[in-house]
Scaffold this active site. Structure first.
Site, mmCIF file in Angstrom:
data_model
loop_
_atom_site.group_PDB
_atom_site.id
_atom_site.type_symbol
_atom_site.label_atom_id
_atom_site.label_comp_id
_atom_site.label_asym_id
_atom_site.label_seq_id
_atom_site.Cartn_x
_atom_site.Cartn_y
_atom_site.Cartn_z
ATOM 1 N N ASP A 149 0.851 -1.215 0.000
ATOM 2 C CA ASP A 149 0.000 0.000 0.000
ATOM 3 C C ASP A 149 0.874 1.248 0.000
ATOM 4 O O ASP A 149 0.940 1.939 1.016
ATOM 5 C CB ASP A 149 -0.904 -0.058 1.235
ATOM 6 C CG ASP A 149 -1.939 1.051 1.265
ATOM 7 O OD1 ASP A 149 -2.136 1.703 0.233
ATOM 8 O OD2 ASP A 149 -2.543 1.266 2.322
ATOM 9 N N GLU A 199 -2.376 10.137 -0.938
ATOM 10 C CA GLU A 199 -3.591 9.325 -1.135
ATOM 11 C C GLU A 199 -4.270 9.052 0.201
ATOM 12 O O GLU A 199 -5.494 9.069 0.319
ATOM 13 C CB GLU A 199 -3.226 8.010 -1.831
ATOM 14 C CG GLU A 199 -4.430 7.178 -2.268
ATOM 15 C CD GLU A 199 -4.820 6.064 -1.302
ATOM 16 O OE1 GLU A 199 -5.872 5.441 -1.496
ATOM 17 O OE2 GLU A 199 -4.092 5.816 -0.314
ATOM 18 N N GLU A 200 -3.457 8.778 1.201
ATOM 19 C CA GLU A 200 -3.996 8.345 2.499
ATOM 20 C C GLU A 200 -4.657 9.485 3.267
ATOM 21 O O GLU A 200 -4.218 10.632 3.199
ATOM 22 C CB GLU A 200 -2.866 7.779 3.371
ATOM 23 C CG GLU A 200 -2.096 6.624 2.750
ATOM 24 C CD GLU A 200 -2.895 5.326 2.717
ATOM 25 O OE1 GLU A 200 -4.091 5.319 3.105
ATOM 26 O OE2 GLU A 200 -2.306 4.317 2.298
ATOM 27 N N ASP A 247 -3.116 -0.736 -6.916
ATOM 28 C CA ASP A 247 -3.142 -0.497 -5.475
ATOM 29 C C ASP A 247 -3.328 -1.834 -4.740
ATOM 30 O O ASP A 247 -3.966 -2.746 -5.260
ATOM 31 C CB ASP A 247 -4.282 0.475 -5.122
ATOM 32 C CG ASP A 247 -4.047 1.188 -3.781
ATOM 33 O OD1 ASP A 247 -3.050 0.884 -3.097
ATOM 34 O OD2 ASP A 247 -4.877 2.048 -3.419
#
Ligand SMILES: *[C@@H]1O[C@H](CO)[C@@H](O)[C@H](O)[C@H]1NC(C)=O
Ligand SMILES: *[C@@H]1O[C@H](CO)[C@@H](O)[C@H](O)[C@H]1NC(C)=O
Length: 338
Positions: A149, A199-200, A247
């Site tokens: 990830d 992204e997180e 992903d």
């Protein structure tokens, strides 16, 4: 650097990268022969989690946006392209933002775009097969590494770039020699790899404003960046022929659905390559069902559901998306070496 090259047989990792590159070439050129598939090799040391000379190990570190670990990761990408693929174009798209848990501090978000296009194309002329992964890691828990990830997807993209470079060069040289200097979609096809930041979510809950910082900024900027007058494509978003997002890949036996009808043709092409490679005995794993198990999905089986991820800001703006993410989240979401 000495890397041992072994015939391809290494299971899912190889499989995915191979699919990606085949995909690039099946669109542009022609179906690859069995001999070509047999010839594919993978330097396993590139994915060895202990090999600091490889592609993956150096980025198996916390990579939270705006931290030293992230700067190291950026440096790893830049060093790789400058050294191994010096004629690829590197481009940063930077923004800053605040998050729910970091107060007034402006956190930097830096997307790295690397490209190779046919040498005859003018700005705004090339279309890009666009391969994407995010390279930031989660703010919490502390020391979260996020191997799948998405450190592994990033390493796969670097590997693909290096592998296809020589074939792209050869293809371009042949086309120049034949005087086929573009003007059609397949002839003007380039490759673009995007390493996305932010992204997180920073906070405990994923929200529409606390997540996808990098991809939201990039999609918005590209929507408002006009190419020169008389270009084939109006803006960089329109130059994306297909946005392939990797992903949560790198754990054993992923099962990846086909999410979107408009790109199901591409999913089916990849599934057929998987099937051929299995029949040729080129893949080590023998899962009960193929990784790309939905080649037979028919139009009325597609629903409106999808997994929230970096494709959303692009999808909203009409970019075709192929999302390569397992439906069930892999059991090991973090790998912490040592
Ligand atoms: C496979 O590799 C061999 C040895 O390098 C080469 O001669 C042959 O042309 C390759 N075949 C294809 C289809 O790339
Ligand atoms: C964007 O961010 C990258 C990575 O931090 C940095 O190397 C680059 O200089 C920045 N570019 C600009 C124009 O600020």
């Amino acid at each position: 650097m000495q890397h041992s090259q072994r015939p391809s047989s290494r299971g899912h990792l190889l499989y995915l990268l191979v699919l990606q590159l085949l995909f690039a070439y099946t669109i542009a050129y022609q179906t690859l022969s069995d001999d070509f598939l047999r010839n594919l090799t993978l330097a396993e040391s590139d994915f060895d989690i202990h090999n600091q000379e490889g592609l993956l190990a150096p980025i198996l570190i916390p990579r939270v946006s705006g931290t030293p670990g992230q700067a190291k990761t950026q440096q790893h990408f830049v060093n790789f392209f400058r050294k191994e693929l010096p004629d690829w174009t590197l481009l940063w798209q930077n923004s800053t933002g605040t998050t729910p848990v970091t107060g007034d501090r402006q956190i930097p978000f830096s997307n790295l775009i690397v490209r190779k296009e046919p040498p005859w194309t003018k700005p705004g002329q090339a279309n890009y097969l666009t391969l994407v992964a995010h390279y930031d890691s989660k703010f919490k828990p502390d020391n979260f590494i996020g191997a799948i990830d998405s450190a592994v997807p990033c390493a796969i993209l670097m590997h693909i770039a290096r592998f296809v470079d020589k074939y792209m060069k050869q293809m371009h040289e042949e086309m120049v020699a034949l005087g086929e200097l573009g003007g059609t979609v397949p002839m003007d096809m380039g490759l673009q790899i995007i390493f996305l930041d932010g992204e997180e979510a920073f906070g405990p809950a994923w929200t529409s404003t606390d997540s996808l910082y990098g991809s939201r900024s990039l999609a918005e900027e590209w929507e408002h960046t006009m190419n020169p007058a008389l270009s084939n494509y109006r803006d960089p978003l329109n130059q994306i022929s297909i946005f392939v997002l990797l992903d949560l890949l790198g754990s054993a036996n992923p099962r990846i659905p086909s999410y979107f009808l408009p790109t199901h043709w591409a999913y089916k092409n990849m599934a057929s390559v998987e099937d051929r490679m299995r029949k040729l005995g080129l893949l080590e794993t023998k899962p009960a069902r193929p990784f790309l198990y939905e080649a037979g999905k028919v139009p009325n089986q597609f629903t409106k559901s999808f997994v929230g991820d970096d494709h959303e800001p692009f999808m909203k703006r009409g970019v075709p998306i192929l999302h390569l993410i397992p439906l069930e989240l892999p059991r090991c979401l973090a790998y912490s070496p040592g």
